[in-house]
Design a protein around this motif. Structure first.
Motif, PDB file in Angstrom:
ATOM      1  N   TYR A  82     -32.933-110.793 -22.960  1.00  0.00           N
ATOM      2  CA  TYR A  82     -33.145-109.640 -22.083  1.00  0.00           C
ATOM      3  C   TYR A  82     -34.036-110.015 -20.902  1.00  0.00           C
ATOM      4  CZ  TYR A  82     -34.633-105.062 -20.421  1.00  0.00           C
ATOM      5  OH  TYR A  82     -34.896-103.979 -19.635  1.00  0.00           O
ATOM      6  N   LYS A  86     -33.039-109.607 -17.074  1.00  0.00           N
ATOM      7  CA  LYS A  86     -33.816-108.693 -16.241  1.00  0.00           C
ATOM      8  C   LYS A  86     -34.446-109.392 -15.040  1.00  0.00           C
ATOM      9  CE  LYS A  86     -37.959-107.476 -17.402  1.00  0.00           C
ATOM     10  NZ  LYS A  86     -39.171-106.900 -18.055  1.00  0.00           N
ATOM     11  N   LYS A 199     -29.775 -93.822 -20.175  1.00  0.00           N
ATOM     12  CA  LYS A 199     -29.095 -95.054 -20.558  1.00  0.00           C
ATOM     13  C   LYS A 199     -28.596 -94.936 -21.990  1.00  0.00           C
ATOM     14  CE  LYS A 199     -31.566 -98.287 -17.543  1.00  0.00           C
ATOM     15  NZ  LYS A 199     -32.353 -99.548 -17.512  1.00  0.00           N
ATOM     16  N   SER A 201     -28.666 -97.197 -24.203  1.00  0.00           N
ATOM     17  CA  SER A 201     -29.615 -97.849 -25.110  1.00  0.00           C
ATOM     18  C   SER A 201     -30.800 -96.952 -25.454  1.00  0.00           C
ATOM     19  CB  SER A 201     -30.135 -99.146 -24.478  1.00  0.00           C
ATOM     20  OG  SER A 201     -30.795 -98.890 -23.249  1.00  0.00           O
ATOM     21  N   LYS A 202     -31.033 -95.907 -24.631  1.00  0.00           N
ATOM     22  CA  LYS A 202     -32.158 -94.993 -24.879  1.00  0.00           C
ATOM     23  C   LYS A 202     -31.718 -93.681 -25.527  1.00  0.00           C
ATOM     24  CE  LYS A 202     -35.009 -97.866 -22.922  1.00  0.00           C
ATOM     25  NZ  LYS A 202     -35.978 -98.630 -23.750  1.00  0.00           N
ATOM     26  N   GLU A 375     -26.276-102.710 -17.694  1.00  0.00           N
ATOM     27  CA  GLU A 375     -27.681-102.298 -17.705  1.00  0.00           C
ATOM     28  C   GLU A 375     -27.930-101.067 -18.571  1.00  0.00           C
ATOM     29  OE1 GLU A 375     -25.957-101.019 -13.615  1.00  0.00           O
ATOM     30  OE2 GLU A 375     -25.877-102.758 -14.957  1.00  0.00           O
ATOM     31  N   THR A 379     -31.108-104.101 -23.687  1.00  0.00           N
ATOM     32  CA  THR A 379     -32.472-103.754 -24.116  1.00  0.00           C
ATOM     33  C   THR A 379     -33.039-104.934 -24.887  1.00  0.00           C
ATOM     34  OG1 THR A 379     -33.829-102.077 -25.225  1.00  0.00           O
ATOM     35  CG2 THR A 379     -31.774-102.717 -26.301  1.00  0.00           C
ATOM     36  N   GLU A 380     -34.255-104.793 -25.374  1.00  0.00           N
ATOM     37  CA  GLU A 380     -34.919-105.857 -26.118  1.00  0.00           C
ATOM     38  C   GLU A 380     -35.624-105.263 -27.326  1.00  0.00           C
ATOM     39  OE1 GLU A 380     -38.317-107.601 -24.195  1.00  0.00           O
ATOM     40  OE2 GLU A 380     -38.755-105.752 -23.078  1.00  0.00           O
ATOM     41  N   LEU A 384     -32.762-103.529 -30.006  1.00  0.00           N
ATOM     42  CA  LEU A 384     -31.596-104.405 -29.900  1.00  0.00           C
ATOM     43  C   LEU A 384     -31.068-104.792 -31.270  1.00  0.00           C
ATOM     44  CD1 LEU A 384     -29.648-106.247 -28.329  1.00  0.00           C
ATOM     45  CD2 LEU A 384     -31.453-107.982 -28.324  1.00  0.00           C
TER      46      LEU A 384
END
Length: 625
Positions: A82, A86, A199, A201-202, A375, A379-380, A384
């Motif tokens: 990540y 980034k 996002k 991922s969120k 994007e 994520t990290e 992830l």
């Protein structure tokens, strides 16, 4: 091979030694020096023979696998890819490689060399400069702190592994007891549903996100850090299994841990290769890999990119935790640790780079499936490996197999890294306190049980969050930690840092002698404390004449005439006659080590008649401590 044993040398432990002053307690030790083709192998043992020779690795490969297993950890999988994505993709490799060469490798090599040369742990290795022994205690405490929360992450991985032994993975769909009414089928999520400000991922209402936060951590049952509740019994059982595995891997020292890493250090590479091969065949994988490797040189103008590169190098290589010192202390004295440092640090960094392909091929597949940008899924950290990657695996054919394989890899990555941290604690303290070394098995159990008790706080119904870099009030999603929680965090961080100045003060006031002598004892290696007692303090002198007084060897008739009377030659550092040995004399240390001068003195090659020249028989006889 030549072998010789020196007469016992008497050294003061501390204090001054002026005329008429009382001499402090002294130790009697002897050195066994062996000359071999590739170096000098030393064995230090007490005169009475109470101390046993230090154990060594069963095979050289045991040491290499242990170092690689410790360095290659979860951060190689969940952080580096990540950060690379980034911070400019391929451009990030420039500062990353630079810091590896100018900082990472030298520090890595230094720790291996210190441990191997002194053959002691992180605390007692500071006999090279006694004032800074507090640094050793600080890194041991940090290793202990890291160990207890790292064990929790391993316990999470074990829980996920057990949960994977089903035909349908539990984080595939909604309808379970832990799911909320807002749980949403991920097949229904796309950019139009999520909106422009959320996002993927969120998004917290996918089955995978709710399984992690509600099914595993039970965060919804806590109202804050003041309401942590009792440990989750499922995680408690997993944590017990982890601690038992660690104990039996470490209880007999490197003889057992060196065998465990044959599995834990090699298995992740096999799994990573399988995941990579399968991942690049998935639709959208090429988009993910392109995003991972895209080059944006303009990002190199930003300071945060360079900070991330330096931070990742130090964190990934594991320097400063005392682990490398502990591992290297069990090497043979003549082991080529320079080559080991280059090899293992390179393997670690290459692993980080290769793991990015396995990660971003899956992220590209997820972005393709949900019709969102890379994007939005990149994520990290825990998000992830415990949310996004398991969710992607659940959509593959044979998802149960891939889930088992993935979490076995996480277990292996975590176990050997945790073993390294605990070995740093055990070796560091056992070398400092001989009673702990004599009861290593019991001490290993105490350390394992201590980390287990501390880890109980992290398997309750609330998450412990730590942040020091770019400090700001701690948060977890929308929850803001109270002020007292921030102060507790700073107290834990400060508990290790305060050990450094505290030990300097303790050492200064506990050492006998004048202020000058106390400073000299504090900055002089313990092996040279007898020079301080003789007021021959090299650190306080810039240039001086080297004088061998008449009768320095007690009038020994074997001394040639050139040494029978005073003999003076100018040099950077003062040199004194320190030992009379068969075939010559041992003179005071110079920058590159002790000087052996064969008899007669004219045999010294570069300066006939000058006993200050390094002779050809250097190390063929015994060296004083």
């Amino acid at each position: 091979m030549l072998l010789a044993r020196m007469n016992p040398q008497v050294q003061p432990e501390n204090g001054g030694a002026g005329p008429g002053s009382e001499q402090p307690p002294r130790k009697r030790k002897e050195v066994l020096v062996v000359k071999e083709r590739n170096g000098v192998q030393c064995l230090l043992a007490s005169r009475d023979g109470d101390e046993q020779p230090r154990e060594t690795w069963g095979k050289k490969i045991d040491f290499l696998l242990s170092v690689v297993g410790f360095a290659v950890d979860l951060a190689n999988v969940w952080r580096f890819p990540y950060l690379c994505y980034k911070n400019g993709g391929g451009a990030f490799l420039i500062p990353y490689t630079l810091f590896l060469i100018i900082a990472g490798m030298p520090l890595f090599y230094m720790e291996l060399a210190l441990g191997q040369y002194n053959r002691e742990g992180a605390a007692t290795v500071w006999k090279i400069c006694p004032f800074f022994k507090g640094v050793g205690y600080a890194v041991i405490l940090i290793a202990l702190y890291v160990g207890f929360y790292y064990n929790v992450i391993i316990a999470w991985s074990l829980y996920y592994l057990f949960s994977s032994f089903t035909l349908t993975l539990p984080w595939t769909d909604c309808g379970h007891a832990w799911n909320s009414p807002n749980c949403t089928d991920p097949k229904l999520l796309n950019s139009s549903v999520l909106g422009n400000h959320t996002k993927y991922s969120k998004y917290k209402f996918t089955p995978a996100a709710e399984f992690y936060e509600r099914g595993v951590l039970h965060l919804h049952e806590s109202s804050g850090i003041h309401d942590i509740g009792l440990p989750q019994w499922q995680l408690l059982l997993c944590l017990i299994v982890v601690v038992i595995v660690l104990f039996f891997s470490l209880w007999k020292g490197v003889k057992t841990s060196g065998k465990v890493v044959w599995i834990t250090a090699t298995l992740p590479y096999l799994v990573l290769f399988v995941l990579l091969v399968h991942g690049i065949t998935l639709p959208g994988a090429s988009n993910g890999i392109n995003a991972y490797l895209h080059i944006d040189f303009y990002r190199l103008k930003e300071a945060t990119v360079w900070i991330d590169a330096a931070t990742q190098i130090f964190f990934s290589l594991g320097a400063g935790f005392g682990v490398l010192i502990a591992f290297a202390s069990y090497n043979k004295f003549d082991n080529n640790c320079y080559r080991d440092a280059l090899l293992t640090s390179t393997i670690n960094c290459v692993t980080s780079f290769i793991s990015g392909f396995a990660i971003f091929s899956i992220l590209g597949y997820m972005a393709h499936e949900h019709k969102v940008n890379i994007e939005d899924v990149a994520t990290e950290g825990a998000g992830l490996v415990f949310i996004l990657y398991p969710e992607a695996i659940s959509t593959l054919s044979g998802s149960t197999f891939w889930a088992i394989v993935f979490f076995v890899m996480l277990l292996a990555l975590g176990i050997d890294s945790s073993m390294g941290g605990m070995e740093a604690v055990i070796t560091g303290l056992a070398d400092d306190f001989q009673v702990l070394k004599r009861h290593r098995k019991l001490f290993t159990f105490a350390v394992s049980f201590g980390t287990f008790l501390l880890a109980l706080f992290c398997i309750t119904k609330f998450v412990v969050v730590v942040s020091i870099i770019n400090f700001k009030p701690l948060t977890y999603d929308d929850y803001i930690f109270p002020l007292w929680a921030n102060w507790v965090g700073w107290g834990i961080a400060g508990s290790s840092m305060v050990l450094v100045p505290a030990y300097v003060v303790y050492k200064f006031f506990s050492t006998r002698g004048s202020i000058r002598e106390r400073l000299a004892y504090g900055i002089t290696p313990e092996s040279e404390h007898h020079l301080v007692a003789q007021t021959d303090i090299r650190q306080f002198q810039v240039g001086a004449a080297w004088t061998i007084p008449a009768g320095a060897a007690g009038g020994d008739p074997r001394l040639p005439g050139v040494l029978a009377g005073p003999h003076t030659t100018h040099a950077r550092k003062p040199r004194t006659l320190r030992a009379l040995v068969p075939g010559g004399v041992i003179l005071g240390t110079e920058e590159k080590g002790p000087v052996f001068c064969p008899l007669p003195a004219s045999a010294c090659p570069s300066a006939p008649g000058s006993p200050g020249t390094r002779g050809p028989n250097f190390f063929n006889s015994v060296l004083p401590l």
